[in-house]
Design a protein around this motif. Structure first.
Motif, PDB file in Angstrom:
ATOM      1  N   GLN A  97      -9.589   5.534  -8.666  1.00  0.00           N
ATOM      2  CA  GLN A  97     -10.017   5.146  -7.321  1.00  0.00           C
ATOM      3  C   GLN A  97      -8.981   4.248  -6.656  1.00  0.00           C
ATOM      4  OE1 GLN A  97     -13.783   3.092  -6.844  1.00  0.00           O
ATOM      5  NE2 GLN A  97     -13.783   3.488  -4.657  1.00  0.00           N
ATOM      6  N   LEU A  98      -8.389   3.353  -7.412  1.00  0.00           N
ATOM      7  CA  LEU A  98      -7.348   2.494  -6.863  1.00  0.00           C
ATOM      8  C   LEU A  98      -6.162   3.339  -6.390  1.00  0.00           C
ATOM      9  CD1 LEU A  98      -6.769  -0.512  -6.391  1.00  0.00           C
ATOM     10  CD2 LEU A  98      -5.693  -0.560  -8.647  1.00  0.00           C
ATOM     11  N   TYR A  99      -5.781   4.312  -7.193  1.00  0.00           N
ATOM     12  CA  TYR A  99      -4.687   5.177  -6.770  1.00  0.00           C
ATOM     13  C   TYR A  99      -5.086   5.996  -5.534  1.00  0.00           C
ATOM     14  CZ  TYR A  99      -0.918   8.376  -6.366  1.00  0.00           C
ATOM     15  OH  TYR A  99       0.129   9.086  -5.838  1.00  0.00           O
ATOM     16  N   GLU A 100      -6.312   6.481  -5.496  1.00  0.00           N
ATOM     17  CA  GLU A 100      -6.765   7.256  -4.331  1.00  0.00           C
ATOM     18  C   GLU A 100      -6.781   6.405  -3.068  1.00  0.00           C
ATOM     19  OE1 GLU A 100      -6.976  10.457  -3.993  1.00  0.00           O
ATOM     20  OE2 GLU A 100      -6.606  10.821  -6.117  1.00  0.00           O
ATOM     21  N   TYR A 101      -7.033   5.110  -3.217  1.00  0.00           N
ATOM     22  CA  TYR A 101      -6.906   4.196  -2.073  1.00  0.00           C
ATOM     23  C   TYR A 101      -5.464   4.211  -1.567  1.00  0.00           C
ATOM     24  CZ  TYR A 101      -5.329  -0.134  -0.006  1.00  0.00           C
ATOM     25  OH  TYR A 101      -4.665  -1.048   0.779  1.00  0.00           O
ATOM     26  N   HIS A 102      -4.511   4.128  -2.485  1.00  0.00           N
ATOM     27  CA  HIS A 102      -3.085   4.147  -2.137  1.00  0.00           C
ATOM     28  C   HIS A 102      -2.749   5.430  -1.359  1.00  0.00           C
ATOM     29  CE1 HIS A 102       1.196   3.364  -2.651  1.00  0.00           C
ATOM     30  NE2 HIS A 102       1.359   4.475  -3.359  1.00  0.00           N
ATOM     31  N   VAL A 103      -3.246   6.549  -1.832  1.00  0.00           N
ATOM     32  CA  VAL A 103      -3.023   7.833  -1.148  1.00  0.00           C
ATOM     33  C   VAL A 103      -3.626   7.800   0.243  1.00  0.00           C
ATOM     34  CG1 VAL A 103      -3.615  10.295  -1.189  1.00  0.00           C
ATOM     35  CG2 VAL A 103      -2.846   9.154  -3.290  1.00  0.00           C
ATOM     36  N   TRP A 104      -4.875   7.337   0.342  1.00  0.00           N
ATOM     37  CA  TRP A 104      -5.561   7.257   1.638  1.00  0.00           C
ATOM     38  C   TRP A 104      -4.776   6.369   2.602  1.00  0.00           C
ATOM     39  CZ3 TRP A 104      -7.305   2.779   3.931  1.00  0.00           C
ATOM     40  CH2 TRP A 104      -8.034   2.950   5.114  1.00  0.00           C
ATOM     41  N   ALA A 105      -4.325   5.220   2.130  1.00  0.00           N
ATOM     42  CA  ALA A 105      -3.592   4.290   2.994  1.00  0.00           C
ATOM     43  C   ALA A 105      -2.291   4.917   3.493  1.00  0.00           C
ATOM     44  CB  ALA A 105      -3.318   2.991   2.243  1.00  0.00           C
ATOM     45  N   HIS A 158       0.379  -1.898 -10.106  1.00  0.00           N
ATOM     46  CA  HIS A 158       1.644  -2.306  -9.504  1.00  0.00           C
ATOM     47  C   HIS A 158       2.058  -1.355  -8.381  1.00  0.00           C
ATOM     48  CE1 HIS A 158       5.708  -3.574  -8.832  1.00  0.00           C
ATOM     49  NE2 HIS A 158       6.105  -2.328  -9.083  1.00  0.00           N
ATOM     50  N   VAL A 159       1.951  -0.051  -8.609  1.00  0.00           N
ATOM     51  CA  VAL A 159       2.312   0.937  -7.584  1.00  0.00           C
ATOM     52  C   VAL A 159       1.473   0.722  -6.326  1.00  0.00           C
ATOM     53  CG1 VAL A 159       2.201   3.413  -7.018  1.00  0.00           C
ATOM     54  CG2 VAL A 159       3.199   2.659  -9.192  1.00  0.00           C
ATOM     55  N   VAL A 160       0.185   0.511  -6.518  1.00  0.00           N
ATOM     56  CA  VAL A 160      -0.710   0.299  -5.378  1.00  0.00           C
ATOM     57  C   VAL A 160      -0.354  -1.001  -4.659  1.00  0.00           C
ATOM     58  CG1 VAL A 160      -3.118  -0.035  -4.687  1.00  0.00           C
ATOM     59  CG2 VAL A 160      -2.531   1.685  -6.420  1.00  0.00           C
ATOM     60  N   ASN A 161      -0.138  -2.081  -5.406  1.00  0.00           N
ATOM     61  CA  ASN A 161       0.226  -3.361  -4.796  1.00  0.00           C
ATOM     62  C   ASN A 161       1.546  -3.254  -4.032  1.00  0.00           C
ATOM     63  OD1 ASN A 161      -2.031  -4.656  -5.792  1.00  0.00           O
ATOM     64  ND2 ASN A 161      -0.955  -5.639  -7.470  1.00  0.00           N
ATOM     65  N   HIS A 162       2.502  -2.562  -4.610  1.00  0.00           N
ATOM     66  CA  HIS A 162       3.797  -2.380  -3.964  1.00  0.00           C
ATOM     67  C   HIS A 162       3.628  -1.661  -2.619  1.00  0.00           C
ATOM     68  CE1 HIS A 162       7.621  -0.128  -3.312  1.00  0.00           C
ATOM     69  NE2 HIS A 162       8.127  -1.317  -3.548  1.00  0.00           N
ATOM     70  N   GLY A 163       2.830  -0.603  -2.617  1.00  0.00           N
ATOM     71  CA  GLY A 163       2.578   0.117  -1.369  1.00  0.00           C
ATOM     72  C   GLY A 163       1.878  -0.749  -0.337  1.00  0.00           C
ATOM     73  N   ILE A 211       9.006   3.429  -0.268  1.00  0.00           N
ATOM     74  CA  ILE A 211       7.700   3.535  -0.941  1.00  0.00           C
ATOM     75  C   ILE A 211       7.648   4.836  -1.750  1.00  0.00           C
ATOM     76  CG2 ILE A 211       5.196   3.741  -0.655  1.00  0.00           C
ATOM     77  CD1 ILE A 211       5.471   2.054   1.915  1.00  0.00           C
ATOM     78  N   TYR A 212       8.043   5.929  -1.128  1.00  0.00           N
ATOM     79  CA  TYR A 212       8.038   7.227  -1.805  1.00  0.00           C
ATOM     80  C   TYR A 212       8.906   7.209  -3.061  1.00  0.00           C
ATOM     81  CZ  TYR A 212      10.517  11.522  -2.860  1.00  0.00           C
ATOM     82  OH  TYR A 212      11.166  12.522  -3.522  1.00  0.00           O
ATOM     83  N   ALA A 213      10.139   6.749  -2.926  1.00  0.00           N
ATOM     84  CA  ALA A 213      11.072   6.773  -4.050  1.00  0.00           C
ATOM     85  C   ALA A 213      10.597   5.861  -5.178  1.00  0.00           C
ATOM     86  CB  ALA A 213      12.474   6.383  -3.585  1.00  0.00           C
ATOM     87  N   MET A 214      10.066   4.705  -4.836  1.00  0.00           N
ATOM     88  CA  MET A 214       9.570   3.789  -5.862  1.00  0.00           C
ATOM     89  C   MET A 214       8.336   4.372  -6.552  1.00  0.00           C
ATOM     90  SD  MET A 214      11.682   1.300  -6.110  1.00  0.00           S
ATOM     91  CE  MET A 214      10.758   0.153  -7.115  1.00  0.00           C
ATOM     92  N   ASP A 215       7.427   4.970  -5.796  1.00  0.00           N
ATOM     93  CA  ASP A 215       6.262   5.621  -6.408  1.00  0.00           C
ATOM     94  C   ASP A 215       6.715   6.664  -7.427  1.00  0.00           C
ATOM     95  OD1 ASP A 215       4.583   4.152  -4.737  1.00  0.00           O
ATOM     96  OD2 ASP A 215       3.622   5.912  -3.842  1.00  0.00           O
ATOM     97  N   THR A 216       7.687   7.470  -7.034  1.00  0.00           N
ATOM     98  CA  THR A 216       8.170   8.529  -7.912  1.00  0.00           C
ATOM     99  C   THR A 216       8.866   7.946  -9.137  1.00  0.00           C
ATOM    100  OG1 THR A 216       8.440   9.933  -5.969  1.00  0.00           O
ATOM    101  CG2 THR A 216       9.522  10.658  -7.983  1.00  0.00           C
TER     102      THR A 216
END
Length: 166
Positions: A7-15, A131-136, A49-54
């Motif tokens: 769910q936390l990751y899905e929040y990141h996607v939604w945002a 961390h990925v979510v916080n970074h975004g 954001i994209y490159a760091m997520d990847t």
């Protein structure tokens, strides 16, 4: 635990999707307009954001630091001048890779992280997703400030607004 992490990751996607929807409504020149800010343009911020997520996904898959860093640098170079649609497509591809990974991983699995400057640490995969979510979230805040500098409003992407959509 796994449903919370997903769910936390899905929040990141939604945002991120909310941001892209907002950016499509702004004049096209906002995307690459040079600005004195945290990043030199909206494009370069979103590419970051994209490159760091990847890159973090490759770390979660336990790729060596040098390999993850090479991937990061290549993706930044490839996407730094791409148009909005191209970067958004990259986000969607990475989201799908994350979903495949997150649906099969053990969030409590601890993996080692080795960095040439910061040293070594071990952390559960759930911590890296956080961390990925916080970074975004951090950089979407930068984006709002940058848009205000350019004379445009940002878009609310706080977690609570996501909760109203699920």
């Amino acid at each position: 635990m796994s449903s919370q992490v997903i769910q936390l990751y899905e929040y990141h996607v939604w945002a991120n999707k909310t941001v892209f929807e907002h950016l499509r409504k702004l004049p096209e020149e906002v995307w690459n307009k040079e600005i004195t800010s945290v990043f030199p343009s909206v494009c370069q911020l979103m590419s970051h954001i994209y490159a760091m997520d990847t890159m973090w996904l490759s770390v979660m898959r336990e790729r060596p630091f040098n390999e993850a860093r090479e991937l990061l640098m290549r993706l930044l170079d490839e996407s730094k001048m791409e148009n909005l649609e191209g970067v958004e497509k990259r986000f969607i591809e990475t989201e799908n890779k994350y979903r495949d990974f997150l649906n099969t991983c053990d969030f409590e699995k601890t993996i080692p992280l080795a960095h040439p400057v910061y040293g070594s640490v071990s952390t559960p995969l759930s911590g890296l997703v956080q961390h990925v979510v916080n970074h975004g979230t951090y950089h979407r805040g930068n984006l709002t400030a940058m848009l205000h500098q350019l004379g445009y409003s940002g878009v609310p992407t706080d977690y609570v607004f996501y909760l109203y959509t699920v």
